[in-house]
Write a protein that holds these residues in place. Structure first.
Motif: not given
Length: 169
Positions: A19, A28-30, A33-34
């Motif tokens: 991440s 990376w937008e996620a 959260k990861v």
């Protein structure tokens, strides 16, 4: 997996590292959260202040696995995880202007416990494997000092120094 279900430190640790790389390289937008999920899993299941250890595997709910595999610690692997956690604490400090002290504490504890357990006091270097309880384990490579745990230790020490400015000497 049905006979003895386990969870491995490798999955959340590598998810955290990936991440970080994907947030840096392509935004990376996620990724956030990861990273949050990986940190929560590492902290809940594998980082054990009561044992001053970073477990390599646990039961699905984070309990000790009472087997040779469950007693085996990999200090270099845990030091790598500590470096990822310390990097995440540094990243969040930069974004928020204030250090994430809980992440920094987690990373520093992981590094210190793993260094203390993995360091060979007679000849120096980080051992490949050590036993959680001090009883011999069945890993034929346990007393080896491969190059990669030494590199993981160096990078964890660098990240700990960046986080604190403290010198071990």
């Amino acid at each position: 997996p049905d006979a003895r279900p386990t969870r491995s430190l490798a999955k959340p640790m590598i998810a955290l590292g990936m991440s970080q790389a994907l947030r840096d390289s392509c935004g990376w937008e996620a990724g956030e959260k990861v990273a949050d999920q990986a940190l929560a899993e590492m902290n809940t299941l594998f980082v054990r202040p009561d044992l001053e250890a970073v477990l390599e595997i646990t039961s699905p709910d984070g309990a000790l696995v009472h087997s040779d595999e469950g007693r085996t610690l990999r200090p270099g692997h845990a030091l790598e995880g500590a470096w990822f956690v310390l990097e995440e604490a540094r990243r969040r400090r930069g974004m928020q202007g204030d250090p994430d002290s809980s992440l920094q504490t987690m990373g520093l504890e992981m590094a210190e416990w793993s260094w203390n357990r993995g360091w060979d006091p007679e000849s120096g270097g980080i051992l490949q494997s050590v036993a959680l309880d001090g009883v011999p384990i069945q890993d034929v490579n346990q007393d080896m000092k491969y190059w990669w745990p030494q590199c993981e230790a160096i990078l964890a020490a660098l990240h700990a120094w960046i986080a604190t400015g403290d010198s071990p000497l």
